[in-house]
Design a protein around this motif. Structure first.
Motif, short mmCIF file in Angstrom:
data_model
loop_
_atom_site.label_atom_id
_atom_site.label_comp_id
_atom_site.label_asym_id
_atom_site.label_seq_id
_atom_site.Cartn_x
_atom_site.Cartn_y
_atom_site.Cartn_z
N ILE A 1 0.85 -1.19 0.00
CA ILE A 1 0.00 0.00 0.00
C ILE A 1 0.89 1.24 0.00
N LEU A 2 0.64 2.13 -0.95
CA LEU A 2 1.28 3.44 -1.00
C LEU A 2 0.24 4.41 -0.45
N LYS A 3 0.56 5.05 0.66
CA LYS A 3 -0.42 5.87 1.38
C LYS A 3 0.05 7.32 1.43
N PHE A 4 -0.83 8.22 0.97
CA PHE A 4 -0.58 9.66 1.03
C PHE A 4 -1.46 10.21 2.15
N SER A 5 -0.86 10.82 3.16
CA SER A 5 -1.61 11.45 4.25
C SER A 5 -1.74 12.94 3.92
N ILE A 6 -2.97 13.38 3.80
CA ILE A 6 -3.28 14.73 3.34
C ILE A 6 -3.55 15.63 4.55
N GLY B 1 -5.41 17.87 7.00
CA GLY B 1 -6.81 17.77 7.38
C GLY B 1 -7.22 16.37 7.79
N GLY B 2 -6.31 15.40 7.67
CA GLY B 2 -6.59 14.06 8.16
C GLY B 2 -7.03 13.05 7.11
N ASP B 3 -7.26 13.46 5.87
CA ASP B 3 -7.65 12.51 4.83
C ASP B 3 -6.45 11.70 4.38
N THR B 4 -6.72 10.51 3.83
CA THR B 4 -5.66 9.68 3.27
C THR B 4 -6.10 9.16 1.90
N VAL B 5 -5.11 8.91 1.07
CA VAL B 5 -5.33 8.28 -0.23
C VAL B 5 -4.42 7.06 -0.26
N GLU B 6 -4.99 5.89 -0.53
CA GLU B 6 -4.20 4.67 -0.58
C GLU B 6 -4.27 4.08 -1.97
N TRP B 7 -3.13 3.59 -2.45
CA TRP B 7 -3.06 2.90 -3.72
C TRP B 7 -2.45 1.54 -3.46
N ILE B 8 -3.15 0.48 -3.80
CA ILE B 8 -2.69 -0.88 -3.58
C ILE B 8 -2.21 -1.45 -4.91
N GLU C 1 -0.48 19.46 -0.69
CA GLU C 1 -1.38 19.17 0.42
C GLU C 1 -0.99 17.91 1.19
N VAL C 2 0.04 17.21 0.74
CA VAL C 2 0.44 15.95 1.36
C VAL C 2 1.36 16.22 2.54
N ARG C 3 1.04 15.63 3.69
CA ARG C 3 1.89 15.77 4.88
C ARG C 3 3.03 14.77 4.83
N TYR C 4 2.72 13.51 4.48
CA TYR C 4 3.76 12.49 4.33
C TYR C 4 3.25 11.35 3.47
N VAL C 5 4.20 10.59 2.95
CA VAL C 5 3.92 9.43 2.12
C VAL C 5 4.52 8.22 2.82
N SER C 6 3.76 7.13 2.90
CA SER C 6 4.28 5.92 3.53
C SER C 6 3.93 4.71 2.68
N ILE C 7 4.67 3.63 2.90
CA ILE C 7 4.37 2.37 2.25
C ILE C 7 4.42 1.27 3.29
N HIS C 8 3.62 0.23 3.08
CA HIS C 8 3.66 -0.93 3.97
C HIS C 8 2.99 -2.09 3.26
#
Length: 98
Positions: free
Chosen positions: A19-24, A26-33, A70-77
């Motif tokens: 999962i590639l996760k973008f934390s936006i 305001g608390g929203d997230t976008v995930e790409w699997i 608008e992205v605070r951080y990007v994570s993968i797991h």
């Protein structure tokens, strides 16, 4: 003009999903699997673009676009194992950099 990058087409059926996760802001997230190689390739390409050209404006994923300012951080797991059947991971990913 936008520059396009296509992740390599490999045998992704054997690869685990990540999962590639973008934390936006305001608390929203976008995930790409996608398959592990596609996720790591996208992260590496994002890092490369920022190093070469400075901050990236927009990143277009298969399900939509992300304003990187608008992205605070990007994570993968790794995607957790689930009891129900999973959809097949994406075979290709096209990222458009603006």
């Amino acid at each position: 003009m936008a520059d396009e990058t296509t992740a390599p087409d490999t045998d992704l059926d054997a690869e685990p999903e990540w999962i590639l996760k973008f934390s936006i802001k305001g608390g929203d997230t976008v995930e790409w699997i996608a398959a592990k190689s596609a996720v790591f390739g996208a992260l590496e390409e994002l890092n490369k673009r920022e190093c070469e050209t400075g901050p990236v404006g927009w990143v277009f994923l298969p399900q939509g676009a992300i304003n990187m300012s608008e992205v605070r951080y990007v994570s993968i797991h790794p995607r957790p194992a689930e009891a129900e059947p999973k959809p097949k991971p994406a075979r290709r990913a096209r990222f458009i950099w603006c």
